[in-house]
Design an enzyme around this catalytic site. Sequence first.
Site, PDB file in Angstrom:
ATOM      1  N   LYS A  52       0.795  -1.140  -0.195  1.00 49.68           N
ATOM      2  CA  LYS A  52      -0.185   0.046  -0.079  1.00 49.68           C
ATOM      3  C   LYS A  52       0.973   0.995  -0.178  1.00 49.68           C
ATOM      4  CE  LYS A  52      -3.844  -1.871   1.802  1.00 49.68           C
ATOM      5  NZ  LYS A  52      -4.631  -2.562   3.823  1.00 49.68           N
ATOM      6  N   GLN A  96      -5.356  -1.356   9.387  1.00 50.68           N
ATOM      7  CA  GLN A  96      -4.252  -2.122   8.837  1.00 50.68           C
ATOM      8  C   GLN A  96      -5.689  -3.828  10.191  1.00 50.68           C
ATOM      9  OE1 GLN A  96      -3.003  -3.634   5.802  1.00 50.68           O
ATOM     10  NE2 GLN A  96      -3.800  -5.632   6.163  1.00 50.68           N
ATOM     11  N   ASP A 119     -11.546   2.867   4.134  1.00 52.70           N
ATOM     12  CA  ASP A 119     -11.715   1.619   3.918  1.00 52.70           C
ATOM     13  C   ASP A 119     -12.874   0.986   3.507  1.00 52.70           C
ATOM     14  OD1 ASP A 119      -9.865  -0.253   3.096  1.00 52.70           O
ATOM     15  OD2 ASP A 119      -9.353  -0.477   6.181  1.00 52.70           O
TER      16      ASP A 119
END
Length: 281
Positions: A52, A96, A119
């Site tokens: 990422k 995460q 997200d």
Amino acid sequence: MILIDGKKIALELREELKEEVSKLKLKYNKVPGLTVILIGEDPPSQIYVRNKEKSANEVGLKSEVIRYPDSVEEKTVLDKIDELNKDESVSGILVQLPLPKHIDKQKVIETILPSKDVDGFHPMNVGNLSSGYESSVPCTPLGCYLLIKKIEPNLNGKKAVVVGRSNLNGKPMTQLLLKENCTVTITHSKTKDLKGECLKGDIIVAAVGIPELVKGDWVKKDAIVIDVGINKTDKGIVGDIAFDEVSKIAKALTPVPGGVGPMTIACLLKNTIECFKRSQK
Ligand code: NAP
């Protein structure tokens, strides 16, 4: 059969995003920023976060990874999120997953400002998506959606079958397809006749986690089939779709790997840029 090349499509998307970031830099004299919080030593998470960060840098975003040991207190993480919420140079925040057991995942998700929730997991974004309002959309289903639209731009009235109802994949996928005027059936582990349901789909999206669950004779001729699954088996990584069988029936199919996976990170970058643009309005 069209092999949907997620790698190539994701690369094209990243090129477009790179151009967009350059234009935003000229217009606002700053670039969107993505901050990722990584807790612990989980090897797959380490790899995902490294990828990422690398991709974010490649398109010109300002990117930062904050690392904590497994033993970090929940309060430390929540305080850091609060600080990032207030930091104008941070457009998007991602924590995460999975998290260590002593940290409440839902509390973490709800502490991130909805406007920085890249997200799309915050209840506000989940609600906005299901109400058809502007929102961040979880990256993997957004990637699937973009792949489907590449093959079939007009989804009006299509029958779509989503296999799996997770908050991460199945449910947001369903909302995206509904928004496109598909008639959507969402299936799960208690669905009575999964094969019969799949056979009705002009589009099938499988996000289950069972190797090659969807067989060739479960798929209607010329269906568009999207395989989200990533399953480690003796013969390597396979998806939730029996690729060899389904490729003989489907009009278009994503491979695993190289299908949905590459789109996920590209969509994270896209979401970060969208958050930045909304914050400038
Ligand atoms: P999840 O949270 O475990 O959800 C799996 C879903 O599949 C559940 O809704 C479950 O039903 C359903 N299911 C289980 N067995 C079934 C069966 N026999 N028939 C029909 N449905 C069944 O999984 P997830 O997080 O959505 O992930 C799904 C897969 O996608 C995994 O392989 C994961 O590794 C992969 N994935 C890939 C990406 C990517 O970037 N490509 C990203 C995320 C995840 P119930 O609700 O009834 O339990």
